[in-house]
Design a protein around this motif. Structure first.
Motif, mmCIF file in Angstrom:
data_model
loop_
_atom_site.group_PDB
_atom_site.id
_atom_site.type_symbol
_atom_site.label_atom_id
_atom_site.label_comp_id
_atom_site.label_asym_id
_atom_site.label_seq_id
_atom_site.Cartn_x
_atom_site.Cartn_y
_atom_site.Cartn_z
ATOM 1 N N GLU A 366 0.835 -1.209 0.000
ATOM 2 C CA GLU A 366 0.000 0.000 0.000
ATOM 3 C C GLU A 366 0.868 1.258 0.000
ATOM 4 O OE1 GLU A 366 -3.325 0.393 -0.307
ATOM 5 O OE2 GLU A 366 -3.309 -1.750 -0.740
ATOM 6 N N VAL A 367 1.940 1.254 0.785
ATOM 7 C CA VAL A 367 2.847 2.407 0.816
ATOM 8 C C VAL A 367 3.443 2.635 -0.569
ATOM 9 C CG1 VAL A 367 5.068 3.237 1.682
ATOM 10 C CG2 VAL A 367 3.384 2.300 3.275
ATOM 11 N N GLY A 368 3.912 1.554 -1.195
ATOM 12 C CA GLY A 368 4.485 1.673 -2.537
ATOM 13 C C GLY A 368 3.493 2.245 -3.527
ATOM 14 N N ILE A 416 -4.645 2.077 7.242
ATOM 15 C CA ILE A 416 -4.832 0.710 6.763
ATOM 16 C C ILE A 416 -5.572 -0.061 7.846
ATOM 17 C CG2 ILE A 416 -3.678 -1.410 6.009
ATOM 18 C CD1 ILE A 416 -1.398 0.335 4.981
ATOM 19 N N VAL A 417 -6.719 -0.626 7.483
ATOM 20 C CA VAL A 417 -7.574 -1.307 8.455
ATOM 21 C C VAL A 417 -7.194 -2.776 8.527
ATOM 22 C CG1 VAL A 417 -9.930 -1.922 9.089
ATOM 23 C CG2 VAL A 417 -9.437 0.318 8.069
ATOM 24 N N VAL A 418 -6.962 -3.230 9.761
ATOM 25 C CA VAL A 418 -6.612 -4.632 10.003
ATOM 26 C C VAL A 418 -7.486 -5.131 11.150
ATOM 27 C CG1 VAL A 418 -4.782 -6.249 10.576
ATOM 28 C CG2 VAL A 418 -4.224 -4.148 9.354
ATOM 29 N N ASN A 419 -8.288 -6.166 10.847
ATOM 30 C CA ASN A 419 -9.178 -6.723 11.886
ATOM 31 C C ASN A 419 -9.925 -5.616 12.650
ATOM 32 O OD1 ASN A 419 -8.281 -9.316 11.252
ATOM 33 N ND2 ASN A 419 -6.560 -9.149 12.683
ATOM 34 N N GLU A 420 -10.481 -4.710 11.850
ATOM 35 C CA GLU A 420 -11.262 -3.586 12.379
ATOM 36 C C GLU A 420 -10.413 -2.593 13.190
ATOM 37 O OE1 GLU A 420 -14.598 -5.164 14.493
ATOM 38 O OE2 GLU A 420 -15.518 -5.991 12.676
ATOM 39 N N GLN A 421 -9.107 -2.752 13.123
ATOM 40 C CA GLN A 421 -8.211 -1.783 13.765
ATOM 41 C C GLN A 421 -7.503 -0.979 12.680
ATOM 42 O OE1 GLN A 421 -5.547 -4.057 16.239
ATOM 43 N NE2 GLN A 421 -6.883 -3.862 18.016
ATOM 44 N N SER A 422 -7.352 0.305 12.906
ATOM 45 C CA SER A 422 -6.735 1.188 11.923
ATOM 46 C C SER A 422 -5.255 1.381 12.251
ATOM 47 C CB SER A 422 -7.458 2.539 11.936
ATOM 48 O OG SER A 422 -6.868 3.400 10.993
ATOM 49 N N ILE A 423 -4.405 1.092 11.243
ATOM 50 C CA ILE A 423 -2.959 1.279 11.408
ATOM 51 C C ILE A 423 -2.568 2.598 10.747
ATOM 52 C CG2 ILE A 423 -0.663 0.395 10.827
ATOM 53 C CD1 ILE A 423 -1.823 -2.377 10.817
ATOM 54 N N THR A 424 -1.908 3.464 11.485
ATOM 55 C CA THR A 424 -1.401 4.707 10.902
ATOM 56 C C THR A 424 0.041 4.500 10.449
ATOM 57 O OG1 THR A 424 -0.693 5.509 13.073
ATOM 58 C CG2 THR A 424 -2.888 6.162 12.331
#
Length: 471
Positions: A366-368, A416-424
């Motif tokens: 995603e970053v790329g 980026i959403v992972v298992n309903e958690q948002s990663i910044t």
């Protein structure tokens, strides 16, 4: 798993070449090279290059063979051993001889002799002397050919275990030199000694070559009928294993001898056989040309694949290095600096530890994707390795610093959403430029950007650092 795959590929590549499947060898060697590079397995890379070089040589693509050997030599100089150097010299000799670059062929053989003598590899030493003598015969330097071949025979006698065929292979050159020096009795004594070695029943090629040698000796004595018979016997033997190029040599000698016999009916028959053989050789060479074209087509697809990072689809480290090297050649003419951004993700290890490597891979992809979409066509982005990326552009340091800040802001806005958690996402950036006259290569340019990236990390992360400029 990686070592097992590499071992399997090494065996397969070597076997394919031994079977004469040259296109398959080249393609499979590319696979071995790609995986060997991934694992930094230099032995695999050497095996790939040496088999590619030998395969290209076999289909007559000498330019590609030399290119493979250049890459083989580069790796050998840093990671190779003496055995790798001997392989290098053996293939280079064949290439130089094919191109009739006899001075270079001799120089390469001298290197091989020196190393083989140091290592007490008397079989390799003997073969090198034999090849050197063979080149001398081609150049009609018969005295030198004789002297060198005698040294080769002495080396063959030192080899353990005793290998009569090794001695016989050198003795061919001794006999040829004697014949061309009109020392026919000396040649005959060597030929009698060769027969006493009792190797011709087991080695069919040597058996054919002995009949060819016998024909040469008889023709020199003007015993043309007997010489023609010896050549014909050689032809029958070679027909059993279809070496068309040796057959061509034999047919040329049969044709010349039949003319010396003034047997015009026989000359006509041999001429017809010779023309048929030339057609077979032509068909074979056309087939090799088709293989070469197909190999080129396959390699163009492999080349594109080799320039891309498997995870992100961005340029890989090798392509970035080649691109920067090309740009750097033109820096003075274009009067435009080249700048480099190196950046990696802050706290990326925690993503892998908490969410697993599959999710880590997703973040890198995603970053790329996001960073590539933020760049103008004037800039090239690639993945250097792990979570580290590199951007190259023909731009000033100030312009590149501004771009690095744009990328920093773009990434700060990612979720980026992972298992309903948002990663910044956050990243640290280092910037360098050829405006610094001390930076003259991609390695120097990247190293400086990477050091500044490290400074950005040390000074609090999520920032751009360019020398004394912290933005």
């Amino acid at each position: 798993m990686g070592k097992e795959l590499l071992s399997s590929l090494q065996t397969e590549v070597t076997q394919l070449r031994a079977e004469g499947k040259y296109q398959e060898t080249i393609e499979k060697a590319n696979e071995l090279l790609e995986i060997g590079t991934l694992y930094n397995d230099y032995k695999s890379m050497l095996i790939a290059h040496i088999n590619q070089a030998a395969s290209y040589y076999s289909i007559g693509d000498i330019e590609e063979a030399f290119a493979s050997m250049e890459q083989y030599e580069e790796i050998t100089q840093v990671h190779g051993d003496d055995a790798d150097y001997l392989q290098l010299y053996n293939i280079l000799f064949l290439l130089y001889e094919f191109n009739k670059q006899y001075v270079l062929a001799k120089e390469t053989l001298q290197k091989s002799m020196h190393l083989a003598e140091q290592l007490k590899k008397y079989n390799i030493l003997s073969n090198a002397y034999s090849n050197y003598s063979h080149v001398c015969i081609k150049l009609e330097e018969y005295e030198e050919a004789l002297d060198v071949a005698k040294k080769g025979l002495a080396a063959a006698k030192l080899h353990e275990p005793n290998t009569p065929v090794l001695e016989v292979r050198v003795m061919f050159n001794i006999a040829h030199a004697y014949i061309n020096l009109n020392l026919l009795e000396d040649a005959n004594l060597i030929m009698v000694e060769m027969e006493q070695k009792n190797v011709f029943d087991s080695f069919v090629r040597e058996r054919a070559q002995f009949q060819l040698l016998k024909g040469e000796w008889l023709r020199k004595k003007k015993a043309y009928k007997e010489a023609f018979q010896a050549y014909s016997t050689a032809k029958e033997i070679v027909n059993t294993y279809q070496d068309v190029y040796l057959l061509k040599t034999i047919q040329e000698k049969r044709l010349k001898t039949s003319e010396l016999m003034e047997d015009f009916h026989l000359s006509y028959q041999v001429q017809k056989e010779y023309i048929n053989l030339l057609n077979i050789i032509n068909e074979r060479e056309i087939a090799y040309k088709a293989i070469k074209l197909n190999v080129k087509h396959q390699l163009s697809k492999i080349q594109k694949k080799a320039e891309l990072d498997y995870l992100t689809g961005l340029c890989n480290r090798g392509y970035l290095s080649e691109l920067a090297t090309t740009w750097l050649r033109d820096v003075k003419e274009m009067k435009t600096p080249i700048s480099c951004i190196a950046f990696d993700l802050d706290g990326f290890k925690a993503v892998n530890d908490v969410h697993g490597h599959l999710m880590g891979d997703k973040v890198i992809r995603e970053v790329g994707k996001v960073c590539k979409s933020a760049l103008s066509p004037d800039f090239v982005i690639g993945r250097y390795g792990g979570d580290e990326f590199v951007v190259l552009g023909r731009s000033s340091l100030d312009e590149t610093v501004k771009l690095a800040n744009v990328l920093k802001e773009v990434m700060s806005g990612m979720r980026i959403v992972v298992n309903e958690q948002s990663i910044t996402i956050a990243a640290s950036f280092g910037v360098s430029s050829t405006e610094d006259d001390s930076l003259n290569s991609f390695d120097e340019l990247f190293h400086m950007a990477d050091m500044r990236l490290y400074n950005a990390k040390q000074n609090g992360k999520n920032q751009v650092y360019a020398g004394n400029i912290k933005v």
